[in-house]
Design an enzyme around this catalytic site. Sequence first.
Site, PDB file in Angstrom:
ATOM      1  N   LYS A 171      60.926 -79.423  36.827  1.00  0.00           N
ATOM      2  CA  LYS A 171      60.880 -78.686  35.557  1.00  0.00           C
ATOM      3  C   LYS A 171      59.426 -78.310  35.311  1.00  0.00           C
ATOM      4  O   LYS A 171      58.639 -79.113  34.832  1.00  0.00           O
ATOM      5  CB  LYS A 171      61.407 -79.580  34.428  1.00  0.00           C
ATOM      6  CG  LYS A 171      61.959 -78.860  33.222  1.00  0.00           C
ATOM      7  CD  LYS A 171      60.998 -78.164  32.311  1.00  0.00           C
ATOM      8  CE  LYS A 171      59.938 -78.956  31.616  1.00  0.00           C
ATOM      9  NZ  LYS A 171      58.895 -78.054  31.054  1.00  0.00           N
ATOM     10  N   SER A 224      50.287 -84.139  28.189  1.00  0.00           N
ATOM     11  CA  SER A 224      49.442 -84.730  27.148  1.00  0.00           C
ATOM     12  C   SER A 224      49.875 -86.178  26.870  1.00  0.00           C
ATOM     13  O   SER A 224      51.020 -86.558  27.148  1.00  0.00           O
ATOM     14  CB  SER A 224      49.555 -83.885  25.876  1.00  0.00           C
ATOM     15  OG  SER A 224      50.911 -83.813  25.490  1.00  0.00           O
ATOM     16  N   CYS A 279      42.301 -82.194  32.844  1.00  0.00           N
ATOM     17  CA  CYS A 279      42.345 -83.581  32.359  1.00  0.00           C
ATOM     18  C   CYS A 279      41.149 -84.359  32.877  1.00  0.00           C
ATOM     19  O   CYS A 279      40.896 -85.466  32.429  1.00  0.00           O
ATOM     20  CB  CYS A 279      43.630 -84.245  32.795  1.00  0.00           C
ATOM     21  SG  CYS A 279      43.707 -84.406  34.570  1.00  0.00           S
ATOM     22  N   GLU A 379      41.111 -85.073  22.386  1.00  0.00           N
ATOM     23  CA  GLU A 379      41.014 -84.230  23.578  1.00  0.00           C
ATOM     24  C   GLU A 379      41.078 -82.781  23.088  1.00  0.00           C
ATOM     25  O   GLU A 379      42.144 -82.302  22.689  1.00  0.00           O
ATOM     26  CB  GLU A 379      42.189 -84.518  24.521  1.00  0.00           C
ATOM     27  CG  GLU A 379      42.134 -83.692  25.785  1.00  0.00           C
ATOM     28  CD  GLU A 379      43.350 -83.852  26.687  1.00  0.00           C
ATOM     29  OE1 GLU A 379      44.485 -83.947  26.185  1.00  0.00           O
ATOM     30  OE2 GLU A 379      43.147 -83.866  27.911  1.00  0.00           O
TER      31      GLU A 379
HETATM   32  P1  NAD Z   1      52.278 -80.945  27.382  1.00  0.00           P
HETATM   33  O1  NAD Z   1      52.363 -82.416  27.200  1.00  0.00           O
HETATM   34  O2  NAD Z   1      52.383 -80.065  26.189  1.00  0.00           O
HETATM   35  O3  NAD Z   1      53.469 -80.461  28.368  1.00  0.00           O
HETATM   36  C1  NAD Z   1      53.695 -81.092  29.613  1.00  0.00           C
HETATM   37  C2  NAD Z   1      55.162 -80.911  29.994  1.00  0.00           C
HETATM   38  O4  NAD Z   1      55.980 -81.566  29.037  1.00  0.00           O
HETATM   39  C3  NAD Z   1      55.617 -79.456  30.027  1.00  0.00           C
HETATM   40  O5  NAD Z   1      56.492 -79.292  31.119  1.00  0.00           O
HETATM   41  C4  NAD Z   1      56.309 -79.260  28.693  1.00  0.00           C
HETATM   42  O6  NAD Z   1      57.339 -78.310  28.772  1.00  0.00           O
HETATM   43  C5  NAD Z   1      56.863 -80.638  28.390  1.00  0.00           C
HETATM   44  N1  NAD Z   1      56.820 -80.983  26.952  1.00  0.00           N
HETATM   45  C6  NAD Z   1      55.961 -80.511  26.006  1.00  0.00           C
HETATM   46  N2  NAD Z   1      56.192 -81.115  24.816  1.00  0.00           N
HETATM   47  C7  NAD Z   1      57.192 -81.994  25.017  1.00  0.00           C
HETATM   48  C8  NAD Z   1      57.861 -82.915  24.167  1.00  0.00           C
HETATM   49  N3  NAD Z   1      57.545 -83.042  22.880  1.00  0.00           N
HETATM   50  N4  NAD Z   1      58.848 -83.672  24.703  1.00  0.00           N
HETATM   51  C9  NAD Z   1      59.175 -83.563  26.005  1.00  0.00           C
HETATM   52  N5  NAD Z   1      58.569 -82.696  26.865  1.00  0.00           N
HETATM   53  C10 NAD Z   1      57.603 -81.921  26.368  1.00  0.00           C
HETATM   54  O7  NAD Z   1      50.955 -80.651  28.215  1.00  0.00           O
HETATM   55  P2  NAD Z   1      50.273 -79.246  28.542  1.00  0.00           P
HETATM   56  O8  NAD Z   1      49.699 -78.675  27.293  1.00  0.00           O
HETATM   57  O9  NAD Z   1      51.196 -78.408  29.360  1.00  0.00           O
HETATM   58  O10 NAD Z   1      49.093 -79.711  29.522  1.00  0.00           O
HETATM   59  C11 NAD Z   1      47.851 -80.163  29.066  1.00  0.00           C
HETATM   60  C12 NAD Z   1      47.816 -81.668  28.927  1.00  0.00           C
HETATM   61  O11 NAD Z   1      48.121 -82.294  30.176  1.00  0.00           O
HETATM   62  C13 NAD Z   1      46.429 -82.178  28.560  1.00  0.00           C
HETATM   63  O12 NAD Z   1      46.566 -83.227  27.635  1.00  0.00           O
HETATM   64  C14 NAD Z   1      45.873 -82.682  29.876  1.00  0.00           C
HETATM   65  O13 NAD Z   1      44.861 -83.656  29.761  1.00  0.00           O
HETATM   66  C15 NAD Z   1      47.101 -83.247  30.490  1.00  0.00           C
HETATM   67  N6  NAD Z   1      46.956 -83.370  31.936  1.00  0.00           N
HETATM   68  C16 NAD Z   1      46.861 -84.620  32.469  1.00  0.00           C
HETATM   69  C17 NAD Z   1      46.671 -84.774  33.836  1.00  0.00           C
HETATM   70  C18 NAD Z   1      46.550 -86.129  34.460  1.00  0.00           C
HETATM   71  O14 NAD Z   1      46.658 -86.223  35.675  1.00  0.00           O
HETATM   72  N7  NAD Z   1      46.347 -87.184  33.707  1.00  0.00           N
HETATM   73  C19 NAD Z   1      46.592 -83.638  34.655  1.00  0.00           C
HETATM   74  C20 NAD Z   1      46.704 -82.383  34.059  1.00  0.00           C
HETATM   75  C21 NAD Z   1      46.897 -82.255  32.693  1.00  0.00           C
END
Ligand code: NAD
Length: 479
Positions: A171, A224, A279, A379
């Site tokens: 997904k 996140s 990240c 962040e």
């Molecule tokens: P996000 O958490 O908004 O979304 C990530 C995934 O979860 C997406 O596929 C999204 O569709 C889904 N999603 C979003 N909200 C949700 C919810 N409430 N319930 C269930 N699923 C949900 O993250 P983003 O904005 O796409 O990416 C940026 C974030 O990811 C930043 O916080 C970044 O630090 C983090 N990140 C972490 C790493 C790591 O390895 N630790 C790597 C890359 C990005």
Amino acid sequence: MLENLIANRWTPSAAAEWTAVMNPSRGVEIARCPVGSAADVDAAVRAARGALAGWAETPPGDRARILFRYKALLEEKFAEIALLICREHGKTLVEAQGDLRRGLDVVDLACGIPSLLMGQKLGQVARNIDGEAERFPVGVCAGITPYNFPAMIPLWMIPLALACGNTFVFKPSPKVPLTAARLVELLVEAGLPPGVLNLVHGGVETVHAILDHPGIAAVSFVGSTPVAREVYRRGTANGKRVQAAGGAKNFMIVMPDADMDLAAEAILSSSFGCAGQRCMAGSVAVVAGRAAEPITERLRGLAETMAVGATDEGAAVGMGPVIDGAAEERVRRYLAMGEAQGVEMLVDGRRHARPAGGYFVGPSIVSGVGAESGLLRDEVFGPVLTLLREEDLDGAIARANESPYGNGAVIYTRSGGAARKFARNVNCGMIGVNIGVPAPMALFPFAGWNESFFGDLHVQGNEGIQFYTRTKVTLTRWS
Ligand code: NAD
């Protein structure tokens, strides 16, 4: 109108709702992404379960041969995919190439699966008894990915999971689904049997359907922290194995003996690369003692002259847009809040020449930030660097360790002793010495700690193999 991939066929989604996929350099819509329903997820899981027995029994060498073909296809289409990343994400061409290259490293790793899966044996573990431990797939795995690395993060998961004999439901982020679709299409072209890899587009409801589906054994999540925490809670409550990587606030320490030119270049690329949407982005630089003046001057000069512009056609600019209007708004809000709190705006990205149309905010450097400010606590996930001052290394390490997160931290110094003390005492999982970003490398686990990771086994490296397998121990007696 994007479709799901079920059993190697592009299949219309049962979605009632669709979201716009934007080109962030121009602010124009380039595709529509379905918000996949529980029925879509169920169709994907059925296909994955149907393919599981055959794929799990396929010799690892044969699975690897498909991955070798996949690697060749990714190399052949490298330029095309990199440009697709520029177009839907807004990365510069060099950043997009890096995104795909790091993902390809994991495909390389997965091609070695016959050696990586080898078990252990001890003859005569007891009298006339031999013991052996062998790794088996866990079943149907699912991967949920964020927007900020359209190629690398899906490739952290899919090649290793498949190489280990699992089948997969993917997904991707609805903000960058085009790269995801291309990545799975090429795996099918490489010879993957139907059902082994399935893609379901979607958002929150789709994720809930994955976490609740009894046919899924393991979930890999990257995103996140609030979502990672909830995915871990709900997935494990439903009996699944879960690895959930979250957000971060990464600190960089500049010692007075550092090579200031090297440190300034490294901090600049760490904080403003991918418009701060990594990240592992350096978010706070703690300057120790008399490092303050030389590093601040260099950083200010570099940030002020950084070229910001559209990246969708691969133009060579220093920094592209942020992902969408909401992200631009969030960064601007943090800067306005900082200003109201009396923060010193050393470089104000809101004043940077702003290309028309897209979601742009220039690089910002702020100092004089109080401990309670969101600029230090949260962040920001945009091109904002906060400078802090401390007297010495101990003070700088203490500041870094106030963060609840734990992805990465970096030190710039010429002292081995300082670097060693820092590396041993800083409370996070990935350490850099005199480099920009301690980037995740395929051979090592992406070792986030604290609020940056929920689970036991991280993605990539040996932990990735362990996550996607379970051990069977057999004791045999032949008299
Ligand atoms: P996000 O958490 O908004 O979304 C990530 C995934 O979860 C997406 O596929 C999204 O569709 C889904 N999603 C979003 N909200 C949700 C919810 N409430 N319930 C269930 N699923 C949900 O993250 P983003 O904005 O796409 O990416 C940026 C974030 O990811 C930043 O916080 C970044 O630090 C983090 N990140 C972490 C790493 C790591 O390895 N630790 C790597 C890359 C990005």
